[in-house]
Motif scaffolding. Sequence first.
Motif, PDB file in Angstrom:
ATOM      1  N   PRO A  15      15.809  63.638  80.233  1.00  0.00           N
ATOM      2  CA  PRO A  15      16.820  62.670  80.677  1.00  0.00           C
ATOM      3  C   PRO A  15      17.150  61.675  79.563  1.00  0.00           C
ATOM      4  N   PRO A  16      18.421  61.439  79.307  1.00  0.00           N
ATOM      5  CA  PRO A  16      18.804  60.459  78.293  1.00  0.00           C
ATOM      6  C   PRO A  16      18.779  59.043  78.852  1.00  0.00           C
ATOM      7  N   LEU A  17      18.895  58.074  77.979  1.00  0.00           N
ATOM      8  CA  LEU A  17      19.189  56.702  78.377  1.00  0.00           C
ATOM      9  C   LEU A  17      20.661  56.664  78.773  1.00  0.00           C
ATOM     10  N   ILE A  18      20.953  56.254  79.992  1.00  0.00           N
ATOM     11  CA  ILE A  18      22.325  56.279  80.503  1.00  0.00           C
ATOM     12  C   ILE A  18      22.827  54.844  80.619  1.00  0.00           C
ATOM     13  N   VAL A  19      23.870  54.511  79.872  1.00  0.00           N
ATOM     14  CA  VAL A  19      24.403  53.154  79.812  1.00  0.00           C
ATOM     15  C   VAL A  19      25.815  53.160  80.404  1.00  0.00           C
ATOM     16  N   GLY A  20      25.977  52.492  81.535  1.00  0.00           N
ATOM     17  CA  GLY A  20      27.300  52.343  82.126  1.00  0.00           C
ATOM     18  C   GLY A  20      27.949  51.069  81.623  1.00  0.00           C
ATOM     19  N   ILE A  21      29.234  51.131  81.300  1.00  0.00           N
ATOM     20  CA  ILE A  21      29.938  49.938  80.834  1.00  0.00           C
ATOM     21  C   ILE A  21      31.213  49.750  81.646  1.00  0.00           C
ATOM     22  N   GLY A  22      31.572  48.490  81.891  1.00  0.00           N
ATOM     23  CA  GLY A  22      32.766  48.254  82.683  1.00  0.00           C
ATOM     24  C   GLY A  22      33.110  46.780  82.793  1.00  0.00           C
ATOM     25  N   ALA A  23      34.090  46.498  83.630  1.00  0.00           N
ATOM     26  CA  ALA A  23      34.557  45.133  83.860  1.00  0.00           C
ATOM     27  C   ALA A  23      33.606  44.415  84.816  1.00  0.00           C
ATOM     28  N   VAL A  39      26.163  47.490  81.187  1.00  0.00           N
ATOM     29  CA  VAL A  39      26.626  46.387  80.347  1.00  0.00           C
ATOM     30  C   VAL A  39      28.058  46.099  80.764  1.00  0.00           C
ATOM     31  N   LEU A  40      28.293  44.906  81.300  1.00  0.00           N
ATOM     32  CA  LEU A  40      29.614  44.553  81.797  1.00  0.00           C
ATOM     33  C   LEU A  40      30.291  43.549  80.873  1.00  0.00           C
ATOM     34  N   GLY A  41      31.595  43.398  81.069  1.00  0.00           N
ATOM     35  CA  GLY A  41      32.411  42.610  80.157  1.00  0.00           C
ATOM     36  C   GLY A  41      32.168  41.120  80.193  1.00  0.00           C
ATOM     37  N   ASP A  42      31.349  40.634  81.133  1.00  0.00           N
ATOM     38  CA  ASP A  42      30.978  39.215  81.146  1.00  0.00           C
ATOM     39  C   ASP A  42      29.688  38.977  80.374  1.00  0.00           C
ATOM     40  N   ILE A  95      31.464  43.792  75.424  1.00  0.00           N
ATOM     41  CA  ILE A  95      30.568  44.915  75.689  1.00  0.00           C
ATOM     42  C   ILE A  95      29.941  45.406  74.395  1.00  0.00           C
ATOM     43  N   ALA A  96      30.739  45.527  73.339  1.00  0.00           N
ATOM     44  CA  ALA A  96      30.213  45.992  72.061  1.00  0.00           C
ATOM     45  C   ALA A  96      29.138  45.052  71.529  1.00  0.00           C
ATOM     46  N   THR A  97      29.362  43.749  71.672  1.00  0.00           N
ATOM     47  CA  THR A  97      28.367  42.769  71.218  1.00  0.00           C
ATOM     48  C   THR A  97      27.051  42.952  71.970  1.00  0.00           C
ATOM     49  N   GLU A  98      27.151  43.176  73.278  1.00  0.00           N
ATOM     50  CA  GLU A  98      25.941  43.356  74.070  1.00  0.00           C
ATOM     51  C   GLU A  98      25.261  44.691  73.743  1.00  0.00           C
TER      52      GLU A  98
END
Length: 225
Positions: A183-191, A212-215, A66-69
């Motif tokens: 409104p902000p840029l909203i970034v959801g991250i998860g599996a 941005v997901l873990g794959d 996720i961090a890389t993406e």
Amino acid sequence: MHSEDRSDDDIPGDDPCYQHLIIAGHAIDPATARDVSRFRKAERARLYALRNAGTAEDRAQLSDAIATELDRELTDLAGRIIAAYWPIRSEPDLRDWMTRAHEARARIVLPVVVEKNAPLIFRTWAPRCAMERGIWNIPVPSDGAEATPDIVISPLLGVDEAGYRLGNGGGYYDRTLAAMETPPLIVGIGAPDCRIKTIYPMPWDVPMTMTVLGDGNTQHYPASA
């Protein structure tokens, strides 16, 4: 959008008024609200079990992916105000990424609950800054200056095809985002397995701008842009 949504209450409103619940200014059929709340509670339990089933090594790899993406998607961080979160309950751990963003001259802020059923505030965080235990014992900056983020990064338990987030149920992020003038840029991250068809969004739900997901999969949601 953050780990501070800690209750299982999907009805962040007032007492019933005649045939409807008046919730955040919206008239909602109480049977519909009850059914959606029950569905989400069951999905939370299922998705949390999936997320918690991995090993510490699995979670570290997912966090790194996720961090890389995020590095690819979020560039020119200098001067940006980025709301991140302090990980709990097997959430992706972005603390190394937060440090790198801080070194790139972004201003990192963390959410703080100051009043039940009220919007969050955001306090400035930096590596090795003084921290204290906030509500639900989640560490928060003890004396960081408040700031309004233009990017909000939020952990997902689930996300549906329209970009609506299933969080932990407190509704704090939806309340906060709805109250923001810009409104902000909203970034959801998860599996990767957090994808679901729908959360049956209610009028107060706020969709992600992107996930941005873990794959390594990143998805943008034009309807929410």
